[in-house]
Design a protein around this motif. Structure first.
Motif, mmCIF file in Angstrom:
data_model
loop_
_atom_site.group_PDB
_atom_site.id
_atom_site.type_symbol
_atom_site.label_atom_id
_atom_site.label_comp_id
_atom_site.label_asym_id
_atom_site.label_seq_id
_atom_site.Cartn_x
_atom_site.Cartn_y
_atom_site.Cartn_z
ATOM 1 N N LEU A 94 -57.992 -26.398 -18.992
ATOM 2 C CA LEU A 94 -58.746 -25.597 -19.959
ATOM 3 C C LEU A 94 -59.128 -26.434 -21.172
ATOM 4 O O LEU A 94 -60.263 -26.351 -21.666
ATOM 5 C CB LEU A 94 -57.916 -24.383 -20.391
ATOM 6 N N TRP A 102 -62.962 -27.217 -22.473
ATOM 7 C CA TRP A 102 -63.181 -26.268 -23.564
ATOM 8 C C TRP A 102 -64.526 -26.475 -24.253
ATOM 9 O O TRP A 102 -65.207 -25.521 -24.604
ATOM 10 C CB TRP A 102 -62.042 -26.364 -24.571
ATOM 11 N N ARG A 140 -65.988 -23.853 -17.898
ATOM 12 C CA ARG A 140 -64.976 -23.174 -18.704
ATOM 13 C C ARG A 140 -64.573 -21.832 -18.095
ATOM 14 O O ARG A 140 -63.423 -21.409 -18.227
ATOM 15 C CB ARG A 140 -65.501 -22.983 -20.132
ATOM 16 N N THR A 175 -61.600 -22.496 -15.543
ATOM 17 C CA THR A 175 -60.282 -22.779 -16.123
ATOM 18 C C THR A 175 -59.767 -21.595 -16.939
ATOM 19 O O THR A 175 -58.559 -21.345 -16.972
ATOM 20 C CB THR A 175 -60.349 -24.039 -16.997
ATOM 21 N N MET A 176 -60.665 -20.850 -17.577
ATOM 22 C CA MET A 176 -60.243 -19.659 -18.310
ATOM 23 C C MET A 176 -59.746 -18.574 -17.353
ATOM 24 O O MET A 176 -58.736 -17.910 -17.612
ATOM 25 C CB MET A 176 -61.403 -19.122 -19.151
ATOM 26 N N LEU A 195 -56.266 -19.353 -16.231
ATOM 27 C CA LEU A 195 -55.282 -19.008 -17.262
ATOM 28 C C LEU A 195 -55.037 -17.502 -17.297
ATOM 29 O O LEU A 195 -53.884 -17.053 -17.442
ATOM 30 C CB LEU A 195 -55.771 -19.482 -18.629
#
Length: 295
Positions: free
Chosen positions: A206, A210, A217, A220-221, A224
């Motif tokens: 992330l 970023w 993004r 990876t977001m 999470l």
């Protein structure tokens, strides 16, 4: 060394595996699992997947399915490394050194590098167990670990921070397994730390994406979000989960890696059905924010 060797020897093939595995969410999941099992790094798979999404070759929903597979792949690697095969470490290092120095092709040298890396990982795990045994006499560490046992949220945050610093959830999970095997931490605390390691494992990828493209993004977001949701769901019931897993295998170190695998399998089973809607939600939110910032 393992990741570098494999990427140099078979990087193009691994990218093709991800590319060909996008017929549906389940084949995408399988490609993520397989690539991560080879690379031994879900972060590397995340960055590879994010680069596909950034170039418009991969929809966010499919990319999130790849990431669910990557998380399960990391847990399977932990299972393999938790087996007591310390004796094979010098064999792998010897074969790797010979292959690297005497290899007549670039691929042979890269495979030699990979073999050395695997041998060093097994050696490191053995040394961690040996070194940890001396920590049992430390009253300061005992007090710190006792405090973490009663403050589960702090324990999760500490493990997440360690994982971010190490850039490897696998390393922290194996460390927790080693500490549990010598009785330094309770199985419940070890499992709590594993939850934090899973959460922290999403941060390196992330952070890398970023300030990049919004499509990268989103991947990876989303990863999470999956891990955070899993942490929130399991923490209130972690005592019950520990008791149930102990019925399967009462060995403390096996309990840790079994929980790690069960946690990521549960995330996959639950969220594989929602990769499409979550991908569209992330697309609308992140793209809108990027448009606002650009304007």
């Amino acid at each position: 060394m393992v990741r570098t060797g494999v990427m140099r020897a078979y990087g193009a093939d691994l990218r093709r595996v991800i590319g060909h595995g996008l017929r549906n969410r389940f084949t995408a999941f399988g490609s993520g699992l397989g690539v991560t099992a080879v690379l031994q790094s879900s972060t590397a798979t995340a960055l590879m997947t994010a680069s596909f999404a950034e170039r418009g070759l991969l929809a966010t929903g499919a990319a999130l399915a790849v990431m669910l597979g990557a998380d399960v792949g990391t847990a399977l690697v932990a299972q393999a490394l938790s087996l007591r095969v310390d004796w094979i470490s010098p064999v792998l290092i010897f074969i790797g050194v010979v292959g690297f120095l005497a290899g007549t092709s670039t691929r042979q040298r890269d495979l030699g590098r990979t073999s050395v890396g695997l041998g060093l990982m097994l050696l490191a795990l053995h040394l961690i167990v040996e070194a940890s045994s001396t920590l049992q006499a430390s009253p300061t560490l005992d007090m710190i670990l006792a405090g973490l046992g009663s403050e589960r949220v702090i324990a999760v945050l500490v493990a997440a921070a360690l994982t971010w610093l190490a850039h490897s959830s696998l390393a922290v999970v194996l460390l927790c397994m080693s500490l549990a095997s010598i009785g330094m931490i309770t199985p419940v605390l070890a499992m709590t730390l594993v939850v934090g390691a899973n959460l922290g494992g999403a941060f390196p990828a992330l952070a890398t994406t970023w300030y990049g493209d919004a499509a990268a993004r989103r991947v990876t977001m989303g990863n999470l979000i999956f891990r955070l949701a899993g942490a929130l769901l399991v923490l209130p019931f972690i005592d019950v989960v520990a008791a149930k897993l102990a019925l399967i295998d009462g060995n403390f170190e096996r309990l840790v890696v079994n929980f790690h695998l069960a946690f990521n399998l549960a995330l996959a089973v639950i969220f594989i059905w929602f990769t499409g809607p979550i991908g569209r939600l992330l697309a609308s939110k992140i793209d809108r924010k990027s448009t606002r910032l650009n304007s």
